[in-house]
Scaffold this active site. Structure first.
Site, PDB file in Angstrom:
ATOM      1  N   ARG A 114     -23.403 -16.082 -38.055  1.00  0.00           N
ATOM      2  CA  ARG A 114     -22.819 -16.309 -39.382  1.00  0.00           C
ATOM      3  C   ARG A 114     -23.936 -16.491 -40.124  1.00  0.00           C
ATOM      4  O   ARG A 114     -25.128 -16.733 -39.795  1.00  0.00           O
ATOM      5  CB  ARG A 114     -22.052 -17.756 -39.191  1.00  0.00           C
ATOM      6  CG  ARG A 114     -20.917 -17.891 -38.442  1.00  0.00           C
ATOM      7  CD  ARG A 114     -20.208 -19.356 -38.404  1.00  0.00           C
ATOM      8  NE  ARG A 114     -19.246 -19.440 -37.239  1.00  0.00           N
ATOM      9  CZ  ARG A 114     -19.225 -20.796 -36.808  1.00  0.00           C
ATOM     10  NH1 ARG A 114     -20.331 -21.527 -36.743  1.00  0.00           N
ATOM     11  NH2 ARG A 114     -18.215 -21.035 -36.018  1.00  0.00           N
ATOM     12  N   CYS A 115     -23.811 -16.349 -41.465  1.00  0.00           N
ATOM     13  CA  CYS A 115     -24.977 -16.586 -42.434  1.00  0.00           C
ATOM     14  C   CYS A 115     -25.218 -17.872 -42.647  1.00  0.00           C
ATOM     15  O   CYS A 115     -26.323 -18.544 -42.768  1.00  0.00           O
ATOM     16  CB  CYS A 115     -24.613 -16.010 -43.873  1.00  0.00           C
ATOM     17  SG  CYS A 115     -23.013 -16.715 -44.399  1.00  0.00           S
ATOM     18  N   THR A 116     -24.192 -18.834 -42.092  1.00  0.00           N
ATOM     19  CA  THR A 116     -24.536 -20.405 -42.104  1.00  0.00           C
ATOM     20  C   THR A 116     -24.818 -20.906 -40.613  1.00  0.00           C
ATOM     21  O   THR A 116     -24.970 -22.136 -40.707  1.00  0.00           O
ATOM     22  CB  THR A 116     -23.322 -21.020 -42.582  1.00  0.00           C
ATOM     23  OG1 THR A 116     -22.092 -20.747 -41.846  1.00  0.00           O
ATOM     24  CG2 THR A 116     -22.995 -20.767 -44.147  1.00  0.00           C
ATOM     25  N   ASN A 133     -30.739 -21.630 -41.553  1.00  0.00           N
ATOM     26  CA  ASN A 133     -30.377 -22.922 -42.030  1.00  0.00           C
ATOM     27  C   ASN A 133     -30.729 -24.022 -41.003  1.00  0.00           C
ATOM     28  O   ASN A 133     -30.647 -23.974 -39.787  1.00  0.00           O
ATOM     29  CB  ASN A 133     -28.635 -22.954 -41.873  1.00  0.00           C
ATOM     30  CG  ASN A 133     -28.217 -21.761 -42.654  1.00  0.00           C
ATOM     31  OD1 ASN A 133     -28.385 -21.513 -43.886  1.00  0.00           O
ATOM     32  ND2 ASN A 133     -27.626 -20.745 -41.983  1.00  0.00           N
ATOM     33  N   LEU A 183     -29.640 -21.222 -48.020  1.00  0.00           N
ATOM     34  CA  LEU A 183     -28.075 -21.027 -48.024  1.00  0.00           C
ATOM     35  C   LEU A 183     -27.372 -22.420 -47.468  1.00  0.00           C
ATOM     36  O   LEU A 183     -26.778 -23.325 -48.549  1.00  0.00           O
ATOM     37  CB  LEU A 183     -27.563 -20.057 -46.842  1.00  0.00           C
ATOM     38  CG  LEU A 183     -26.206 -19.830 -46.935  1.00  0.00           C
ATOM     39  CD1 LEU A 183     -25.584 -19.500 -48.235  1.00  0.00           C
ATOM     40  CD2 LEU A 183     -25.816 -18.684 -45.837  1.00  0.00           C
TER      41      LEU A 183
END
Length: 530
Positions: free
Chosen positions: A298-300, A270, A436
Site C-alpha cells: 500500500r502507498c500508506t 510512512n 503521505l
C-alpha cells in the site's frame, strides 16, 4: 453472507479483457497479449488481456472529447442519479467483485470486501454532491452590478491507476470526475485488468452514455507515449495518476510542458511514532496492520516504526511475537496477508531486501524472501509453492542514515528505529522526504497536537494505523508523495472543476472596475478631544 472459504471453492474460468472505447470493446491487440494470473495460484489464469498501444490511448481521448460536451449539458443532479445507480449496482455485486479482486491481486477476501465498500461509500457521498456543486454570489464594488462564480467541468480527464487497490482508488477519480461533467479515459494497471474491466462494466450498466468512460488496457510505456500525444493534440485537460514517485515525476514534467497541473498520488515511507506513554498493545496492533496488511503493498503502508528508547525493547518484543503468530497465506482464508500482487512486485521486493545491512537485526520470521517448502514459515495457511508468498520481516536498528529508511519498499518489511527526544522523532518522521501518512501513539493530547503541527504528512492518525481512508476525508500527500492535490470528499472537486467568474452589469452604462467606484465623503481632519 457466505464465508471466505465457501466463496473460494468455486472456480471461475479466465475471461477475455480488452480496451473499451466509445462503448465498444477493442477486437485487436496492437500492444500484444498478456495473461493475468492469480498470484496465490500462479497456474490459474484470471484473464487474457488484449493490450492497446499509444494510438489506442489517443483514440480513447478523441472519443471522450466527442462525448464530453453533451454529458456536461446534463444537469448535475441528474448526473448524480447515474452515480447513485452505479453505487447500487456495485452493492448488489459486492461479493462477486471482491472475489475477483482477491483472485487477481491476492488481497485477502475481507480486505477486498472493504475495498468494494469504499466504492459504494464514494458513490453515496457524491450522489449528494450533485446538488451541491455550489458557486457564490459576490457583492460588487459598484451599484447595479452582481458578481457570480460557477464550477465548470475541466473537460477530458486521463486517469492512470495502480493495481494494489484496483477498484477503490479508481473510483476516487472516476466518480467525482463523471459527476462534475467530465469524460474520462481510464488506464487500469495491466496486472489488474480483469478487476478494472469489471468495475467499468458496472459503470456502463449504471447508465453512462457511450464515450463518457473509456478504458484503455495497455502497458505503462505505451500509455505514457499515448498521453504525450494526446496532450500535444489538446485532447486531455486533466491528468490523474496514482503510482510510484518516479513515474509521477515524469507525468508531472510532461503536464507542466502543457501548462497543466496533474493530480498526483504517489508513494510513501510512512512513520508510526510510539511515545513513552503509548498503549503498547494497541501500537503493536496498529503496526501489524499498517506494515503487513496487503503484504505491505500500500502507498500508506508503515515504513518505519519510530519508538521511544524507554519502550523500544518491549515494543520490539511484542511486535516480534505478533508477527510470528500472524497467519499468512491463502487469501481466501483468514490471514494477515496473501501473496505479492505479481511477479514484478515480488522481484522488486527481493531486491529491496538487499538494503538490510550488517548492523540491522531481523525479527518476526523464520526466514526472509519467498516462502517455500525449503524456506518455510510457521502459521502459513495453504500451499506456499502455489503462489508468490513472502516472509514478513521486521528490521531493527534502523537509523536515518540507512537507505532502508529512505526507500519505499512496497512489501512485507517494517523498519524499527529508536529515538530519545520528541525533536528526534519528528526529524525521523520527516527526514525521508515522503509526506503521505503518519501515525502517533500517545495518551497526551499535547504531544499529538505538537506532532500534527510539525509532521509533513498530508494525513495523520492518532492511536490508529497509517493505513485507512474514508470517502468524505481528503486523501493525498506532499513531497515525494504528491503535489498537494487531494482525492475524496469535497476537496477532489478542485481537481475536476474550474472556477468561472461572471459579472452582470444592469446599470445601462459602462462601469469600469477600480475606476468608477463611488466614494462617500468623510471628515478626514476630525480628531477626538482629550
Amino acid at each position: 453472507m457466505r464465508t471466505a472459504e465457501e466463496t473460494g471453492k468455486r472456480e471461475t474460468p479466465a475471461r477475455t479483457v480488452a480496451s473499451r472505447i466509445g462503448g465498444r470493446p477493442a477486437e485487436e491487440a496492437p500492444g500484444g497479449r498478456l495473461t493475468s494470473a492469480n498470484p496465490a495460484r500462479l497456474e490459474e489464469a484470471v484473464a487474457e488481456v488484449l493490450l492497446g498501444d499509444a494510438s489506442t490511448f489517443v483514440e480513447a481521448c478523441r472519443a471522450a472529447r466527442e462525448a464530453q460536451g453533451e454529458w456536461a449539458a446534463v444537469p448535475a443532479p441528474i448526473r448524480a442519479q447515474v452515480v447513485k445507480r452505479i453505487g447500487r449496482l456495485v452493492e448488489k455485486n459486492k461479493e462477486a467483485l471482491a472475489r475477483l479482486v482477491t483472485r487477481e491481486v491476492g488481497k485477502p477476501y475481507a480486505e477486498s470486501l472493504g475495498e468494494v465498500q469504499e466504492i459504494i461509500d464514494t458513490c453515496d457521498f457524491f450522489t449528494g454532491e450533485g446538488r451541491r456543486l455550489y458557486g457564490h454570489t459576490v457583492p460588487s464594488e459598484m451599484p447595479d452590478k452582481q458578481l457570480f462564480t460557477f464550477r465548470v467541468p475541466v473537460g477530458v480527464a486521463a486517469v492512470i491507476t495502480a493495481g494494489n487497490f484496483p477498484v477503490a482508488v479508481p473510483s476516487w477519480y472516476l466518480v467525482p470526475a463523471i459527476l462534475c461533467g467530465n469524460a474520462v479515459v481510464w488506464k487500469p494497471a495491466e496486472y489488474a485488468a480483469a478487476a478494472g474491466d469489471a468495475l467499468a462494466q458496472l459503470f456502463f450498466h449504471g447508465g453512462l452514455p457511450e464515450g463518457v468512460l473509456n478504458v484503455v488496457q495497455a502497458r505503462g510505456e505505451a500509455t505514457f507515449e499515448g498521453l504525450e500525444r494526446a496532450l500535444g493534440e489538446g485532447l486531455v485537460d486533466k491528468v490523474g495518476f496514482t503510482g510510484s514517485t518516479e513515474v509521477g515525476s515524469r507525468i508531472g514534467e510532461l503536464c507542466g510542458r502543457h501548462r497543466q497541473s496533474p493530480c498526483l498520488e504517489l508513494g510513501g515511507k510512512n512513520p508510526l511514532v510510539v511515545m513513552p506513554d503509548a498503549n503498547l498493545d494497541l501500537a503493536v496492533e496498529g503496526a501489524l496492520f499498517s506494515g503487513f496488511g496487503t503484504a505491505g503493498q500500500r502507498c500508506t503502508s508503515l515504513g518505519t516504526a519510530i519508538v521511544h528508547e524507554s519502550v523500544y525493547g518491549e515494543f520490539l518484543s511484542r511486535f516480534d511475537r505478533a508477527v510470528r503468530e500472524a497467519p499468512v497465506g491463502d487469501p481466501m482464508r483468514e490471514v494477515l496477508y496473501g501473496p505479492m500482487i505479481s511477479e514484478k512486485f515480488y522481484e522488486r521486493f527481493v531486491g529491496w531486501l538487499e538494503l538490510v545491512q550488517d548492523h540491522h537485526t531481523l525479527h518476526g520470521s523464520t526466514g526472509t524472501g519467498r516462502i517455500t517448502r525449503d524456506n518455510p514459515r510457521e502459521n502459513f495457511l495453504g500451499d506456499p509453492e502455489a503462489g508468490l508468498y513472502c516472509h514478513p520481516t521486521i528490521v531493527a536498528g534502523v537509523t536515518g542514515e540507512d537507505e532502508l529508511y529512505r526507500t519505499e519498499t512496497f512489501g512485507p518489511i517494517v523498519g524499527v528505529a529508536k529515538f530519545s527526544t520528541f525533536e528526534e522523532a519528528v526529524e525521523l518522521a520527516n527526514g525521508h522526504g515522503y509526506g503521505l501518512s503518519a501515525a502517533i501513539y500517545t495518551e497526551s493530547a499535547r504531544e499529538a497536537l505538537r506532532f500534527r503541527e510539525r509532521v509533513s504528512a498530508g494525513m495523520l492518525s492518532v492511536n490508529n494505523s497509517t493505513s485507512g481512508a474514508e470517502a468524505h476525508l481528503p486523501f493525498g500527500g506532499n513531497g515525494k508523495s504528491g503535489n498537494g492535490s487531494r482525492l475524496s470528499g469535497v476537496w477532489v472537486l478542485e481537481q475536476f472543476t474550474r472556477w468561472q467568474a461572471m459579472n452582470w452589469d444592469f446599470s445601462g452604462r459602462l462601469q469600469k472596475a477600480q475606476m468608477d467606484i463611488p466614494e462617500l465623503p468623510f471628515d478626514e481632519g476630525f480628531r477626538l478631544e482629550g
